[in-house]
Scaffold this motif. Structure first.
Motif, PDB file in Angstrom:
ATOM      1  N   UNK A   5      38.773  34.987  60.417  1.00  0.00           N
ATOM      2  CA  UNK A   5      39.725  36.090  60.530  1.00  0.00           C
ATOM      3  C   UNK A   5      40.835  35.937  59.495  1.00  0.00           C
ATOM      4  N   UNK A   6      40.649  36.605  58.349  1.00  0.00           N
ATOM      5  CA  UNK A   6      41.695  36.606  57.316  1.00  0.00           C
ATOM      6  C   UNK A   6      41.715  37.965  56.640  1.00  0.00           C
ATOM      7  N   UNK A   7      42.881  38.383  56.231  1.00  0.00           N
ATOM      8  CA  UNK A   7      43.048  39.676  55.564  1.00  0.00           C
ATOM      9  C   UNK A   7      42.239  39.697  54.275  1.00  0.00           C
ATOM     10  N   UNK A   8      41.420  40.739  54.103  1.00  0.00           N
ATOM     11  CA  UNK A   8      40.697  40.951  52.860  1.00  0.00           C
ATOM     12  C   UNK A   8      39.339  40.298  52.757  1.00  0.00           C
ATOM     13  N   UNK A   9      38.898  39.576  53.779  1.00  0.00           N
ATOM     14  CA  UNK A   9      37.619  38.874  53.653  1.00  0.00           C
ATOM     15  C   UNK A   9      36.448  39.853  53.518  1.00  0.00           C
ATOM     16  N   UNK A  10      36.453  40.934  54.281  1.00  0.00           N
ATOM     17  CA  UNK A  10      35.358  41.905  54.164  1.00  0.00           C
ATOM     18  C   UNK A  10      35.379  42.566  52.792  1.00  0.00           C
ATOM     19  N   UNK A  11      36.551  42.837  52.265  1.00  0.00           N
ATOM     20  CA  UNK A  11      36.675  43.386  50.913  1.00  0.00           C
ATOM     21  C   UNK A  11      36.067  42.437  49.890  1.00  0.00           C
TER      22      UNK A  11
END
Length: 75
Positions: A5-11
Motif C-alpha cells: 500500500x503506497x501512493x503511485x504503485x499501480x501507476x
C-alpha cells in the motif's frame, strides 16, 4: 498482483505495461488489508509479445512494492 500500500504503485505498474505497448483490458484493485492490496490486470498480448511474457513479468516484479505477481490464465 499483490501490491504494498503506497501512493503511485499501480501507476508504476501501468507505466511498465504502457512502455511495452501492451493494451490493458480491465483492472480490479481491492482495498489493502494489512498493507497489501490484491490487484488483477487483464492485458491483451499480440502473438509476438507472448514470447516476451517472462521479460515483462520480470520488469513488473522490479517495481518497488510488488509483493507477489502471478499469471492466472492465458489463451
Amino acid at each position: 498482483l499483490s501490491l504494498k500500500d503506497r501512493v503511485g504503485i499501480l501507476t508504476d505498474v501501468l507505466d511498465v505495461i504502457a512502455k511495452e505497448k501492451i493494451s490493458v483490458l480491465t483492472i480490479v484493485q481491492n482495498m489493502a488489508v494489512d498493507g497489501i492490496a490484491k490487484s488483477t490486470i487483464l492485458i491483451k498480448l499480440s502473438e509476438s509479445m507472448q514470447k516476451k511474457v517472462d521479460k515483462i513479468i520480470s520488469k513488473i516484479g522490479k517495481v518497488e512494492g510488488i509483493a507477489d505477481i502471478r499469471i492466472t490464465g492465458s489463451n
